[in-house]
Write an enzyme that holds these catalytic residues in place. Sequence first.
Site, mmCIF file in Angstrom:
data_model
loop_
_atom_site.group_PDB
_atom_site.id
_atom_site.type_symbol
_atom_site.label_atom_id
_atom_site.label_comp_id
_atom_site.label_asym_id
_atom_site.label_seq_id
_atom_site.Cartn_x
_atom_site.Cartn_y
_atom_site.Cartn_z
ATOM 1 N N VAL A 53 7.427 23.637 35.164
ATOM 2 C CA VAL A 53 6.348 23.953 34.231
ATOM 3 C C VAL A 53 6.416 22.972 33.072
ATOM 4 C CG1 VAL A 53 5.401 25.690 32.658
ATOM 5 C CG2 VAL A 53 6.332 26.393 34.872
ATOM 6 N N ALA A 98 9.402 21.336 28.755
ATOM 7 C CA ALA A 98 9.229 21.675 30.172
ATOM 8 C C ALA A 98 10.415 22.512 30.627
ATOM 9 C CB ALA A 98 9.153 20.405 31.008
ATOM 10 N N LYS A 99 10.328 23.075 31.780
ATOM 11 C CA LYS A 99 11.483 23.756 32.387
ATOM 12 C C LYS A 99 11.237 23.821 33.882
ATOM 13 C CE LYS A 99 15.256 25.808 30.873
ATOM 14 N NZ LYS A 99 16.006 25.471 29.662
ATOM 15 N N GLY A 100 12.327 23.907 34.641
ATOM 16 C CA GLY A 100 12.192 24.007 36.087
ATOM 17 C C GLY A 100 13.191 24.992 36.635
ATOM 18 N N ASP A 139 20.741 23.178 33.598
ATOM 19 C CA ASP A 139 20.607 24.472 32.920
ATOM 20 C C ASP A 139 21.496 25.444 33.702
ATOM 21 O OD1 ASP A 139 18.855 25.777 30.712
ATOM 22 O OD2 ASP A 139 18.583 27.149 32.373
#
Length: 409
Positions: A53, A98-100, A139
């Site tokens: 995202v 962002a992050k995934g 992460d």
Amino acid sequence: MTEVLKRVKEGIEVTGVGDEYYEFLRYPKVQMTVSIPVKMRDGKIRTFLGYRVQHNNARGPYKGGIRYYPTTDLDEVTALAMLMTYKCAVVDLPYGGAKGGVQCNPKELTRDELERITRRYTYMIADIIGPYKDIPAPDVYTDAQVMAWLMDTYSQIVGKLTPEVVTGKPVPLGGSEGREEATGLGVAIGAREAVKALNLGMKGIRVAVEGFGNVGSYAALYLHNWGAKVVAASDSKGGIYNPEGLNVPALIEHKKRTGAVLGFNGSKTISHEELLHLDVDVLIPSAIEGTINAKTVGGIRARVISEGANGPTTADADKVLREKGIFVVPDILANAGGVTVSYFEWVQNLKREKWPKEEVVSKMETKLVKAFHDVLGTSRRYEVDTRSAAFCLSVERVCESVKLLGIWP
Ligand code: NAD
């Protein structure tokens, strides 16, 4: 409405940047869901769900970690992507957010399976990531090795070695010195600056650290080295207390050797709640979210809280901390040391340079101290608490860039 959105709404109202920006920032620019078929050790194919995202990139390329976790879903990744936009803006990094994530349980997977998941996931998102587009990082349950596989897969797809597509890599592949301790050091810097702002000296101030993991142990070590007295520490198995102060380097060794802080020489065992309620000057929550909540907040006596964990304070507890006049260094500021060193890693990769650890640490300190004072200034300017101020400042910065860029087409 999520906590982050509430804070953004408040930031937009307080700063007067324009109501229309709430709707603008409420939705991420891109939400990608991908299916990841993987051949498992028994020869069967299993399909995992992956996400990336991208919330906002007005200030620079998207930046944010990738987590591998059984319950990770699009909503979680979206909320975390938003948080990254503001975390990067508050420390003034030229990045968006962002992050995934991949919905999987790494504890049940072999190393080979993890590698295959990572490579296929990278292949699926390769079009939307890149050194000037979107730069992932580790992460929850992803590490330097996972980043190495991501970098290798991406490099093969684009036909050239591209270390700058990802940060948190192993040092021999272009990772930065100083990354391991960066977040904990940042948390310690936040505590130190807050102590100074209250006109207290560092010498002998009493500190309690909840969550003696990567972040908590380095925060404790730096504070110890600067003359503070770390009197308590805990991990998931329980807490320890010694009013005379714990020998932090020895405690780190003890935790490495035994897997827990319990049983450390000269300390007595205390509960998680007892640690939070100790008569200390500084409390460092660096375990999991929500430990400072309606139930625990009443007994907190610290004068400063520097938040290592993401979201350790619930909204109702936050109100009580404000009423008590406790100086909170909010998570998006206090734990931004990690992403700051990630940024330095990216810069080193782009310039094909390798900086010594001292240089990385000193640059990081300059950035975090400046961010701390920017937040303090914002708090005075708008007469809001430090958490609201961190959001006011970052929302202002993001909206300023959005306005300057304009809307096209
Ligand atoms: P970690 O796994 O190394 O350490 C977490 C520690 O907390 C462990 O020692 C664990 O035993 C302990 N713990 C778990 N539940 C606890 C409880 N109820 N009470 C007391 N201790 C408990 O993880 P970490 O990398 O140090 O991350 C800690 C927090 O900081 C997380 O919220 C993470 O999202 C946040 N954070 C980490 C980074 C980073 O760079 N590592 C960056 C930003 C934010």
